[in-house]
Design an enzyme around this catalytic site. Structure first.
Site, short mmCIF file in Angstrom:
data_model
loop_
_atom_site.label_atom_id
_atom_site.label_comp_id
_atom_site.label_asym_id
_atom_site.label_seq_id
_atom_site.Cartn_x
_atom_site.Cartn_y
_atom_site.Cartn_z
N VAL A 1 2.44 1.62 1.08
CA VAL A 1 2.06 0.26 0.77
C VAL A 1 1.10 0.26 -0.41
O VAL A 1 0.14 1.02 -0.43
CB VAL A 1 1.33 -0.38 1.97
CG1 VAL A 1 0.98 -1.83 1.66
CG2 VAL A 1 2.20 -0.29 3.20
N CYS A 2 1.40 -0.58 -1.38
CA CYS A 2 0.42 -0.73 -2.46
C CYS A 2 -0.30 -2.02 -2.19
O CYS A 2 0.05 -3.07 -2.69
CB CYS A 2 1.07 -0.77 -3.82
SG CYS A 2 -0.12 -0.59 -5.15
N LEU A 3 -1.26 -1.96 -1.32
CA LEU A 3 -1.90 -3.18 -0.86
C LEU A 3 -3.34 -3.11 -1.30
O LEU A 3 -4.10 -2.25 -0.91
CB LEU A 3 -1.79 -3.23 0.67
CG LEU A 3 -2.48 -4.37 1.37
CD1 LEU A 3 -2.02 -5.69 0.79
CD2 LEU A 3 -2.14 -4.32 2.84
#
Lengths: 184, 1019
Positions: free
Chosen positions: A84-86
Site C-alpha cells: 500500500v502506498c498510503l
C-alpha cells in the site's frame, strides 16, 4: 500512552476487542494476518481481504507495514505485491496511532477515496480518472474473482500457519525490500 | 584571509578520506591539503590536536616544544612511553604521529620560537604559553598579511579554555555545513509582500531572514532571475517574500525555491583587546551560566601565579590555593565594571590543585574542539569559535572529598591524574571491569583514553572489547590505532594491542563477536554480572538498543555516545538514577514513498534509491533466484506452485528471462542487453507513463495530474555521442558479463569501439501497452491479462524453464553481485550513478557526480576524527563519576554538541519514569520475582492479588498467552517455563534458575498498568 515495550500487546488486544479476526503466525507478535471487509458504499463492499501486518522492531515509532494478500484493484495498491502506498501509514505515521486506527480509519479511507495522483497501480489510476464507471466495474470484477469471503475463509483454513510463514519468508517482495530498508 | 590556496591543489585520496569528504566536500579538503599548521606544546593536548590534524590531512604539521618528556605527561599523552622520559617532547612525538598519515609532512622544532617563524604557517596553535608571549604572537599574527589564525588552548585539571583570533576580516564560506534547504512551490500570490506556499510533501526548514533563489517557476517567471531574496514569516509550508509581485505575471505552476548561503565576515579582536573586553562567552551548560566569566578570571590568575612563582600550585597545598585565590581576588577588585560578585574560592581551590595536570579526557575533548577550529581557519568551512570558550567538569571530582594526602604523587604514570582525583579513585579505575562494545572510530579513541587513564590496568581489572568487523582503508582517516598494514585484520585485536603499547599494564581481551541474542553464550550471565560499566562505541541504533536492554537487565551503567559529521552526543544510563537509552527515541528517518520512487521522483535521492533497488534486482536477486532454481529445480518449482501468487509468478518470469531470451553467452550479448535496458528504463517506460498520463491529464477533481511535486518526464533518445549514455552501457554490460562469467574484452574500454558495438544493436519500436481506456471497451470479453490465473501461468513458466535448463551447459550457475560501495574499480557505483543520472535526466532533475552518488546510495555516514575524539573525552569525564560511585543525578551530564556552529549543550540526564499502583511504585530498573515454578494460572492469580488483570503474557517476541485467544485457555495449567520452552522455543542454560516474561496488565478500572518485567523462578 504506555511504554513502547507493551505497545504490541496493547494494540493487538485493542484490535481483537474491536472484533477483528486476527491470525497469528506461530504465536509471534511481529507478523500476523487481519481480515478486512471492504467499506460500505464503496465498490469494494462485499469484498474480504486478508491483510498482512508486520510490526517492525521500532514499532510504534516506525509504522506497521501493511499488505493485501489477495488481489485488489486500486490506484494506491501495487497489484503484484499488495503493498500500500498510503500516505498516512508510510509518511505521516506517528506513535500516537495504533492498529485500530489503521483498520477503522486509514484503510477504509483508502478504499473510499483512492488518490489517483500518487498511483502505485498506474492503470487503475488512469482508468479511475478517465472512466469512473468502468473503473468501479473493474473493482467489482476483482472482488468477485479474488475477494469472495467464502474463498478467503477457505484459503485460510486450507493452509497451516507453518506453511504460510515459510512461503512469506521465502518470497517476500523484492522491490519493496530494497526501497524500504536502511542498511547501517 | 588565511586560506592556503595553492596553484597546484594536491590530489586527495578519496578512498582514505571518503567519510571525511562526506562532511567537508572537495573544496574544503583541497584547502586543508594546502595548509601548514604549527602545534606548540606537546603534552596531552598538543598530541591530540596534532593527531586530529594529521588524520584530517593538512599539508604539514610542525610540532614545537622546548621541554622534555616527564612522568606526568603519561597520564594524557598517548604517544609517549616510559622510555621517552627525558627526550624532547617534539622529537619524541614526531615518528609516531607521522605513522598516522604519510601524506602529511610532520616535523619538529625544539628551540625558542620567534614571531617571524610564525609567517610559515596558515594557523598556529599554542597549548602551553604564557599570556605575555601569547599577546605578542597574537598581535603579530593578527597584523600579518594575510593574517595567520592564532589559537590558544589550555587544559588544567578539569578546566579548559580556548581562544581564537582569525584576523580582522575572516570570511566564513559555509557557516553550518548543512546542505541548502529547498522547497517545491505550489503557489505564489501577486501581492506586496508576496505569499509563497509550498507542497505539503516535506516541511520547509527556512528561517526568517534567510536568502532564497527561485528556479523553474512557470508564469511568474520574473522570479527566475537567480537574485537572492530575503524571506520572513517562515512556516512549515509557506513563507513571505519581501517583494512587491503585484505587477508580475500570474503564477501558473512549478518552481523550486533554494536557500542561498552567503559568506559571512567575522571581525576578530586581538587577544590583548579581547582579554579586557571578551564579549559573549560560548556557553556549554545552562546550570553554570555564571561560570565562564569566573574561569576567564581564573585562567588569568593562574598565568600570574606561574609568572610570580615559576611553577604550578601544588596539589593539596592550601597555601598555594590561597595564593591563587588572592591573585584572582586582587585582579577582580581592579576589574571595574567587569568585577564579579563572587569568585567562588572553593572552585578556585580545586582549580589550583589540579592545574598542573593534563587529564586525558580533557585533552581528548579539547583536542577535538581545537582541531576543528584549525580546520575552520584553514578552509572557511563552519563557523569559528568567536572568541573565548571556557569549560569545567568539576562534577567529575569524587563525591566524597578526599584527604589531601591522597593527592600526593606515587611516582608513577598516573601521578597527574592522582593529583586531581586522589589515589583511591585511581585504584578503583585500575580494578574496573569494563565492557567496550565496538572498536571502530569511537572504540579506538576509547581504548586510548582508557589505557591512559589506567582503567582496567591492575591484575584485578579487565577490559573486554568486541567487534566483528575487519579494518578497511576508509577507516584509517579517523580510526587512528590502525595503519595501512592492518587492512583486513580484526579491528578489536589490532586496537587492543595498540592500546597495550600505549600502556603495557592494560588488561584487555579482544573478541570478534557481534553483540546480540546469538552471542549470549559468550556474553553470558556471569560475564555481565562481574562488570562495573559498559561503554558503547557503536554505529547503529539497533545494537545500542540491545546493549541497553542487557544493561537494564543486569543493572549496569551504560555510557553511550555517537557522532554524525561534526555533531556528537553522549548519553549516560545509570541504574535507578536515569532513564534507559531506549526510553526515548528519535523518530525514524523518513523514507520516500514507494509510488514516488517508482514513477514520480522529484529529487536525486529518489533517483538514487531507485537505482540502488534496480541494481540489486538485476545483479543480485535475480541471479540468486536463477541459482536457487538450477540447484534444485523440482523443489524450487514445488515451492513456487505452492505459493501460487503474483509474486511467485513475477520471480519466475525474471528467472526465465535470464535463462531464455536475455541469456548472454558473449560480451556482445551483454552490450545488447545493456542497450535494451537503456531503452526500457529511459525511453519505453517513460513513453508508457506519459501515454497513460499525458501532460494535460487531469484528476477527477479537474486539477492537473502533473502538478508539484510531480515532475513531467521525457524519454531519452539514445546517442553514442553522449558519454553518459555510453557510460551506462559500459558499466551495465561489464557487470552483466560478470554475472554470466563472461570475460570483459579490452577493446570495450575504448569509447569508439564500444560505440560501434552499441550501434549494431537493433532496437524494436516502442508500442504503448493498451491503455486503460482501450481496455474498458473490451471489458465485455474478460479481465486484462494481468488477472489471468497466476497458477496457470506459473505452471506454464515452469514448463518453459525446464526447456531452457536442458539447453544449459551442465553445472551452469550465475554469479550474483553484491553492491560494494568502497571499491572504485568495480563499476558498481558507476552503474548506480548512471542509472540515477539517466533517470534524473528523464525528469529534469539536476544530476550528481559519482562521489555524491556514493554518499547517498552507499549510505555513507559522514565522520571526522574531531567530533569522535570530543565525544569520547566527554564520556570519560563521566566515567570518573561512574567508577567513583556515589554521585547523584545532578552530577551527571549528557551532551549534544555540533562543532560546526559551534554549539555545546550539556544537561542533567532525565530520571526514569516512576509508575505508581496502589501503594507500590517502580521504574524500568525494577523487576518482579515470582518463585516456585508457577503455572500460567498461578502467575495470573499472583498478579490478580496485586489488583492487576493480566491480558497478555509474552516471552521474547512470542506470545504465551492472550486472553482473547480461545486456544490459549488450554495453556492455563501448564508451567510458565514449559510454555516458554514449547511456544517461544526458549532454551534455558543449565545454570539459570529463572526465565523472564513481559506481562501486559490492566487495573480494576481497565487502565493499562506498565508493570516491571516478571522473573519466574522454576528451579
Amino acid at each position: 500512552m504506555s511504554s513502547p515495550s507493551k505497545r504490541r500487546e496493547m494494540d493487538l488486544m485493542k484490535l481483537m476487542l474491536s472484533d477483528y479476526k486476527v491470525e497469528m503466525i506461530n504465536d509471534g507478535m511481529q507478523e500476523f494476518y487481519v481480515e478486512f471487509h471492504g467499506p460500505k458504499e464503496s465498490p469494494y463492499q462485499g469484498g474480504l481481504w486478508r491483510i498482512r501486518v508486520e510490526l517492525p522492531d521500532a514499532y510504534p515509532y516506525k509504522s506497521p507495514s501493511i499488505g493485501f494478500v489477495n488481489k485488489i484493484y486500486h490506484p494506491n495498491v501495487d497489484e503484484m505485491s499488495g503493498s500500500v502506498c498510503l500516505d498516512v501509514i508510510n509518511q505521516t505515521w506517528s506513535p500516537m496511532f495504533d492498529l485500530v486506527n489503521v483498520f477503522e480509519v486509514f484503510l477504509p479511507q483508502l478504499l473510499l477515496y483512492p488518490n489517483p495522483s500518487d498511483p502505485l497501480n498506474g492503470e487503475a489510476a488512469a482508468l479511475m480518472m478517465r472512466d469512473k464507471t468502468a473503473y468501479e466495474q473493474r473493482v467489482k470484477e476483482y472482488c468477485e474473482k479474488y475477494a469472495k469471503p467464502e474463498d478467503v475463509g477457505a484459503a485460510e483454513e486450507g493452509k497451516s500457519t507453518d506453511e504460510e510463514e515459510l512461503s512469506e519468508d521465502d518470497y517476500a517482495s523484492s522491490d519493496e525490500e530494497v526501497v524500504g530498508k536502511a542498511d547501517p | 584571509m588565511a586560506l592556503g590556496d595553492s596553484d597546484h591543489p594536491a590530489d586527495i585520496d578519496e578512498d582514505l578520506h571518503s567519510r571525511q569528504l562526506a562532511v567537508y566536500g572537495r573544496e574544503t579538503m583541497r584547502r586543508l591539503v594546502a595548509s601548514n599548521v604549527l602545534v606548540s606544546g606537546m603534552q596531552g593536548l598538543g598530541a591530540e590536536i596534532a593527531k586530529n590534524l594529521i588524520l584530517a590531512g593538512v599539508k604539514s604539521v610542525t610540532l614545537h616544544d622546548e621541554s622534555v618528556v616527564e612522568l606526568w605527561d603519561l597520564s594524557s599523552n598517548f604517544i609517549f612511553s616510559e622510555d621517552d622520559i627525558g627526550k624532547n617532547r617534539a622529537v619524541a612525538s614526531k615518528p609516531k604521529l607521522q605513522e598516522l598519515n604519510n601524506s602529511v609532512v610532520v616535523s619538529s622544532l625544539t628551540t625558542r620560537l620567534t614571531k617571524e617563524q610564525l609567517s610559515n604557517f596558515q594557523a598556529v596553535v599554542f597549548t602551553d604559553i604564557d599570556l605575555e608571549t601569547a599577546i605578542e604572537f597574537d598581535h603579530f599574527c593578527h597584523m600579518h598579511q594575510p593574517p595567520i589564525a592564532f589559537i590558544k588552548a589550555e587544559v588544567r585539571g578539569l578546566f579548559g579554555s580556548v581562544f581564537c583570533d582569525f584576523g580582522p576580516a575572516f570570511t566564513v564560506v559555509d557557516f553550518d555545513g548543512e546542505d541548502p534547504h529547498t522547497g517545491i512551490i505550489a503557489s505564489i500570490s501577486n501581492d506586496n509582500p508576496a505569499l509563497v506556499s509550498c507542497v505539503d510533501d516535506e516541511r520547509l526548514e527556512f528561517q526568517d531572514g534567510d536568502l532564497v533563489v527561485f528556479s523553474e517557476v512557470q508564469g511568474m517567471s520574473e522570479l527566475n532571475d537567480n537574485k537572492p531574496r530575503r524571506i520572513k514569516n517562515a512556516r512549515p509550508y509557506s513563507f513571505v517574500l519581501e517583494e512587491d509581485t503585484s505587477g508580475y505575471s500570474t503564477y501558473e505552476r512549478g518552481g523550486i525555491v533554494t536557500q542561498v548561503k552567503l559568506p559571512k565576515l567575522l571581525k576578530f579582536k586581538p587577544l590583548k583587546e579581547a582579554l579586557k573586553d571578551p564579549g559573549d562567552f560560548l556557553l556549554s551548560d545552562f546550570s553554570k551560566i555564571d561560570r565562564p566569566p569566573l574561569l576567564h578570571l581564573a585562567f588569568q590568575a593562574l598565568d600570574k601565579f606561574l609568572c610570580d612563582f615559576g611553577r604550578f600550585p601544588v596539589a593539596g597545598s592550601e597555601d598555594d590555593a590561597q595564593g591563587l585565590i588572592s591573585i584572582a581576588s586582587a585582579m577582580n577588585d581592579s576589574a571595574g565594571d567587569a568585577k564579579l560578585e563572587d569568585i567562588y574560592p572553593k572552585l578556585l581551590r580545586s582549580f589550583a590543585f589540579g592545574s598542573r595536570a593534563v587529564l586525558n579526557p580533557m585533552a581528548a575533548m579539547f583536542g577535538g574542539i581545537v582541531g576543528q577550529e584549525v580546520v575552520k581557519a584553514c578552509s572557511g568551512k563552519f563557523h569559528p569559535l568567536f572568541q573565548f570558550f571556557y569549560f569545567d567538569s568539576s562534577e567529575s571530582l569524587p563525591a566524597k572529598t578526599e584527604d589531601v594526602g591522597d593527592f600526593s604523587p606515587l611516582n608513577g604514570r598516573y601521578d597527574a591524574q592522582i593529583s586531581v582525583f586522589g589515589s583511591k579513585l585511581q585504584r578503583k579505575m585500575e580494578e574496573a571491569k569494563v565492557f567496550l562494545v565496538g572498536s571502530g572510530a569511537l572504540g579506538c579513541e576509547f581504548l586510548k583514553n582508557l589505557a591512559l587513564m589506567g582503567v582496567s590496568c591492575s591484575h584485578q581489572g579487565k577490559l573486554t572489547v568486541t567487534d566483528d568487523d575487519v579494518i578497511e582503508k576508509s577507516n584509517l582517516s579517523r580510526q587512528f590505532l590502525f595503519h595501512d598494514w592492518n587492512i583486513g585484520q580484526a579491528k578489536s585485536s589490532v586496537a587492543a594491542s595498540a592500546a597495550k603499547t600505549i600502556n603495557p599494564h592494560l588488561k584487555v581481551e579482544a573478541l570478534q563477536n557481534r553483540v546480540g541474542a546469538e552471542t549470549e553464550s559468550v556474553f553470558d550471565d556471569d560475564f555481565w554480572e562481574t562488570l562495573d560499566v559498559t561503554i558503547n562505541a557503536l554505529d547503529n541504533v539497533n545494537a545500542r538498543l540491545y546493549v541497553d536492554q542487557r544493561c537494564l537487565y543486569f543493572q549496569k551503567p551504560l555510557l553511550d555516545s555517537g557522532t554524525l559529521g561534526a555533531k556528537c552526543n553522549t548519553q549516560m544510563v545509570i541504574p535507578h538514577l536515569t532513564e534507559n537509552y531506549g526510553a526515548s527515541r528519535d523518530p525514524p528517518e523518513k523514507q520516500a514513498p514507494m509510488c514516488t520512487v517508482h514513477s514520480f521522483p522529484h529529487n536525486i535521492d529518489h533517483c538514487l534509491t531507485w537505482a540502488r533497488s534496480e541494481f540489486e534486482g538485476l545483479l543480485e536477486k535475480t541471479p540468486a533466484e536463477v541459482n536457487a532454481y538450477l540447484s534444485n529445480p523440482s523443489d524450487y518449482s514445488k515451492l513456487m506452485i505452492k505459493a501460487g501468487d503474483a509474486q511467485a509468478r513475477d520471480t519466475l518470469e525474471h528467472v526465465l528471462e535470464y535463462l531464455d531470451l536475455e541469456r548472454c553467452e558473449t560480451f556482445e550479448d551483454c552490450i545488447t542487453w545493456a542497450r535494451l535496458k537503456f531503452e526500457d528504463y529511459f525511453a519505453n517506460r517513460v513513453k508508457q507513463l506519459i501515454y497513460t498520463f499525458p501532460e494535460d491529464a487531469a484528476t477527477s477533481t479537474g486539477a492537473p495530474f502533473w502538478s508539484a511535486p510531480k515532475r513531467f518526464p521525457r524519454p531519452l533518445q539514445f546517442s553514442t555521442s553522449d558519454p553518459a549514455h555510453l557510460h551506462f552501457v559500459m558499466s551495465a554490460s561489464i557487470l552483466r558479463a560478470e554475472t554470466f562469467g563472461i570475460p570483459v574484452p579490452d577493446w570495450m574500454k575504448h569509447p569508439r569501439k564500444l560505440a560501434e558495438a552499441v550501434e549494431k544493436v537493433i532496437i524494436p519500436d516502442f508500442k504503448p501497452k493498451k491503455d486503460a481506456k482501450i481496455l474498458t471497451d473490451e471489458k465485455a470479453t474478460s479481465l486484462s491479462s494481468a488477472s489471468v490465473d497466476d497458477e496457470a501461468v506459473i505452471h506454464d513458466l515452469i514448463a518453459r524453464l525446464e526447456q531452457c535448463r536442458m539447453n544449459l551447459r551442465p553445472g551452469f550457475r550465475m554469479k550474483p553481485i553484491q553492491f560494494e560501495k568502497d571499491d572504485d574499480t568495480n563499476y558498481h557505483m558507476d552503474l548506480i550513478a548512471a542509472l540515477a543520472n539517466m533517470r534524473a535526466r528523464n525528469y529534469s532533475i539536476p544530476e550528481v557526480d559519482k562521489l555524491k552518488a556514493k554518499f547517498v546510495a552507499g549510505r555513507i555516514i559522514p565522520a571526522i576524527a574531531t567530533s569522535t575524539a570530543m565525544a569520547t573525552g566527554l564520556v570519560c569525564l563521566e566515567l570518573y563519576k561512574v567508577l567513583d560511585g556515589g554521585h547523584k543525578l545532578e552530577d551527571y551530564r549528557n551532551t549534544f554538541a555540533n562543532l560546526a556552529l559551534p554549539l555545546f549543550s550539556m544537561a542533567e540526564p532525565v530520571p526514569p519514569k516512576v509508575i505508581k499502583h496502589r501503594d507500590m511504585s517502580w521504574t524500568v530498573w525494577d523487576r518482579w520475582i515470582i518463585k516456585n515454578n508457577p503455572t500460567l494460572r498461578e502467575l495470573l492469580q499472583w498478579l490478580q492479588k496485586k489488583g492487576l488483570n493480566a491480558y497478555s503474557v509474552s516471552c521474547g517476541s512470542c506470545l504465551l498467552f492472550n486472553s482473547l485467544f480461545p486456544k490459549h485457555r488450554d495453556r492455563m495449567d501448564k508451567k510458565v517455563v514449559d510454555l516458554a520452552r514449547e511456544v517461544a522455543k526458549l532454551e534455558v542454560p543449565d545454570y539459570r534458575r529463572h526465565i523472564d516474561v513481559v506481562v501486559a496488565c490492566e487495573d480494576e478500572d481497565d487502565n493499562d498498568v506498565d508493570i516491571p518485567m516478571v522473573s519466574i523462578y522454576f528451579r
